[in-house]
Write a protein that holds these residues in place. Structure first.
Motif, PDB file in Angstrom:
ATOM      1  N   GLU A 225       0.829  -1.211   0.000  1.00  0.00           N
ATOM      2  CA  GLU A 225       0.000   0.000   0.000  1.00  0.00           C
ATOM      3  C   GLU A 225       0.859   1.255   0.000  1.00  0.00           C
ATOM      4  OE1 GLU A 225      -3.683   1.838  -0.165  1.00  0.00           O
ATOM      5  OE2 GLU A 225      -3.224  -0.310  -0.222  1.00  0.00           O
ATOM      6  N   THR A 226       1.930   1.209   0.794  1.00  0.00           N
ATOM      7  CA  THR A 226       2.836   2.367   0.832  1.00  0.00           C
ATOM      8  C   THR A 226       3.507   2.565  -0.527  1.00  0.00           C
ATOM      9  OG1 THR A 226       3.253   2.026   3.194  1.00  0.00           O
ATOM     10  CG2 THR A 226       4.859   3.330   1.966  1.00  0.00           C
ATOM     11  N   SER A 227       3.963   1.448  -1.115  1.00  0.00           N
ATOM     12  CA  SER A 227       4.605   1.547  -2.430  1.00  0.00           C
ATOM     13  C   SER A 227       3.625   2.063  -3.480  1.00  0.00           C
ATOM     14  CB  SER A 227       5.135   0.173  -2.850  1.00  0.00           C
ATOM     15  OG  SER A 227       6.108  -0.297  -1.935  1.00  0.00           O
ATOM     16  N   ARG A 228       2.374   1.592  -3.412  1.00  0.00           N
ATOM     17  CA  ARG A 228       1.380   2.062  -4.387  1.00  0.00           C
ATOM     18  C   ARG A 228       1.091   3.541  -4.203  1.00  0.00           C
ATOM     19  NH1 ARG A 228      -4.520  -0.441  -4.055  1.00  0.00           N
ATOM     20  NH2 ARG A 228      -4.552   1.016  -2.300  1.00  0.00           N
ATOM     21  N   ASP A 229       0.975   3.966  -2.945  1.00  0.00           N
ATOM     22  CA  ASP A 229       0.730   5.394  -2.705  1.00  0.00           C
ATOM     23  C   ASP A 229       1.880   6.242  -3.239  1.00  0.00           C
ATOM     24  OD1 ASP A 229      -1.634   4.733  -1.494  1.00  0.00           O
ATOM     25  OD2 ASP A 229      -0.877   4.867   0.562  1.00  0.00           O
ATOM     26  N   ASP A 230       3.108   5.741  -3.034  1.00  0.00           N
ATOM     27  CA  ASP A 230       4.270   6.473  -3.540  1.00  0.00           C
ATOM     28  C   ASP A 230       4.240   6.541  -5.063  1.00  0.00           C
ATOM     29  OD1 ASP A 230       5.104   6.776  -0.956  1.00  0.00           O
ATOM     30  OD2 ASP A 230       6.574   5.139  -1.006  1.00  0.00           O
ATOM     31  N   TYR A 231       3.862   5.423  -5.699  1.00  0.00           N
ATOM     32  CA  TYR A 231       3.795   5.390  -7.156  1.00  0.00           C
ATOM     33  C   TYR A 231       2.706   6.336  -7.675  1.00  0.00           C
ATOM     34  CZ  TYR A 231       3.147   3.609 -11.892  1.00  0.00           C
ATOM     35  OH  TYR A 231       3.025   3.498 -13.251  1.00  0.00           O
ATOM     36  N   ASP A 232       1.519   6.288  -7.027  1.00  0.00           N
ATOM     37  CA  ASP A 232       0.424   7.166  -7.449  1.00  0.00           C
ATOM     38  C   ASP A 232       0.815   8.631  -7.318  1.00  0.00           C
ATOM     39  OD1 ASP A 232      -1.071   4.965  -7.970  1.00  0.00           O
ATOM     40  OD2 ASP A 232      -2.305   5.067  -6.142  1.00  0.00           O
ATOM     41  N   ALA A 233       1.491   8.930  -6.217  1.00  0.00           N
ATOM     42  CA  ALA A 233       1.909  10.325  -6.014  1.00  0.00           C
ATOM     43  C   ALA A 233       2.875  10.766  -7.114  1.00  0.00           C
ATOM     44  CB  ALA A 233       2.554  10.474  -4.637  1.00  0.00           C
ATOM     45  N   LYS A 234       3.750   9.845  -7.510  1.00  0.00           N
ATOM     46  CA  LYS A 234       4.701  10.170  -8.574  1.00  0.00           C
ATOM     47  C   LYS A 234       3.985  10.402  -9.903  1.00  0.00           C
ATOM     48  CE  LYS A 234       8.795   8.306 -10.908  1.00  0.00           C
ATOM     49  NZ  LYS A 234       9.738   7.151 -10.978  1.00  0.00           N
ATOM     50  N   THR A 275      -6.225  13.314 -10.885  1.00  0.00           N
ATOM     51  CA  THR A 275      -5.322  13.952  -9.926  1.00  0.00           C
ATOM     52  C   THR A 275      -6.019  14.273  -8.620  1.00  0.00           C
ATOM     53  OG1 THR A 275      -5.830  16.127 -10.894  1.00  0.00           O
ATOM     54  CG2 THR A 275      -3.899  14.951 -11.740  1.00  0.00           C
ATOM     55  N   THR A 277      -8.174  12.197  -7.337  1.00  0.00           N
ATOM     56  CA  THR A 277      -8.644  10.889  -6.877  1.00  0.00           C
ATOM     57  C   THR A 277     -10.137  10.768  -7.081  1.00  0.00           C
ATOM     58  OG1 THR A 277      -6.937  10.948  -5.171  1.00  0.00           O
ATOM     59  CG2 THR A 277      -8.576   9.199  -5.020  1.00  0.00           C
TER      60      THR A 277
END
Length: 348
Positions: A225-234, A275, A277
């Motif tokens: 979930e953290t990795s996905r949030d980081d990817y989405d933010a990017k 952007t 969400t």
């Protein structure tokens, strides 16, 4: 069955010639595999030998236990003149009355003094010249011992009571059978309990393993979930920094082209929704629509009429109405009377 007389040695029928004795225990389990005799059963047998001694009018009534090569007194009658205490041991040999019982299945000696085979037997030490005995066996055929009566005189009453002694032997063998059955059930229950204990232990171990696995899975999901949030933010940063500014330039180049401008506006709005969400409800609703219905729905949300949409999509107004009706059906608006644009916007 020997036929015994009562007057003189010549009438005795016990065998007088020497013979070789073999006690058959083939197929019998070792005695250690048999259950112990509980105190209550011993007390019952005590009443039996006391009753036999009284009915047969003999000084000694015994239950003997055989554990080769030993043969010992297991239960003894509480009678006057009984020379056989519990625990008295003998060694099995041809001169022991009980040895003859175990060989022949029954032994009646009316007067050992007149019988060459038994004249020097071990029991003559106590003057016990009269004997009646029967074997006792476990249910599997293994020898348990003997039941017998002894006297120092010819005993007509005891001879007449031989069948009674034999019946008491059957009672004791019935007790042995019951003990084996109870012991087998107890062993089975013990094995079942051991199996249940093993299963409970395994369930406990598996529960701990599953809890540990669940913990590890929760940690993994949190990391995902953290990795996905980081990817989405990017991705969002790239859309806002690279794509949206380019759309502004494109709008200026398309000034005067109504259709292109409308699609450009849809693209900008969709990117803005991404952007920001976009609502899960709207995304879910759009999953049920065809690509053409999704385009019509987005133009309706922007306030365009059926004619405007038909012109922009180069379709007939009837085609757009067809799509509108399908959208209403899929959004369950056919009988609600609710405005389609209001419904769509409420899902944002």
């Amino acid at each position: 069955m020997p036929q015994a007389g009562f007057w003189g040695c010549a009438s005795l029928s016990a065998a007088s010639s020497p013979i070789e004795v073999t006690i058959n225990t083939k197929g019998s389990r070792p005695i250690r595999d048999h259950p112990d005799i509980p105190d209550q059963t011993i007390a019952n047998w005590q009443r039996i030998v006391d009753l036999i001694a009284n009915l047969a009018d003999v000084p000694a009534s015994l239950v003997m236990r055989t554990q080769a090569p030993r043969h010992s007194v297991f239960v003894t009658s509480r009678t006057e003149g009984n020379p056989y205490p519990v625990g008295r041991r003998f060694t099995l040999n041809e001169k022991l009355y009980c040895y003859g019982v175990l060989k022949d299945g029954e032994l009646v000696v009316e007067d050992a003094v007149c019988d060459p085979r038994w004249a020097d037997n071990d029991d003559m030490e106590h003057g016990m010249s009269f004997y009646v005995g029967y074997p006792l066996r476990w249910p599997d055929g293994a020898v348990f011992g003997t039941i017998c009566i002894l006297d120092s005189r010819r005993n007509r009453r005891a001879l007449m009571f031989r069948e009674g002694v034999q019946e008491f032997a059957r009672v004791i063998e019935a007790d042995l059978k019951l003990l084996v059955e109870v012991d087998a059930r107890a062993r089975l229950e013990k094995r079942l309990q051991a199996t249940l204990d093993q299963l409970e232990t395994r369930v406990t171990e598996r529960t701990v393993e599953l809890e540990e696995a669940n913990t590890a899975l929760r940690v993994l999901l949190a990391n995902v979930e953290t990795s996905r949030d980081d990817y989405d933010a990017k991705v969002l940063r790239q859309i806002k920094g690279l794509v949206i500014p380019t759309l502004g330039t494109l709008r200026a180049r398309l000034a005067g082209d109504e259709v292109a401008t409308a699609y450009l506006a849809m693209l900008e709005e969709n990117l803005t929704s991404i952007t920001a969400t976009m609502s899960g409800q709207l995304a879910t609703a759009f999953e049920a629509l065809t690509p053409s219905e999704q385009d019509v729905a987005q133009l309706i949300m922007r306030g365009h009429t059926t004619k405007d949409i038909a012109r922009m999509m180069a379709r007939e107004p009837s085609t757009i109405d067809f799509h509108r009706n399908n959208i209403r059906k899929k959004l369950d608006l056919c009988k609600s009377g609710q405005n389609l644009r209001s419904k769509l916007r409420s899902l944002q």
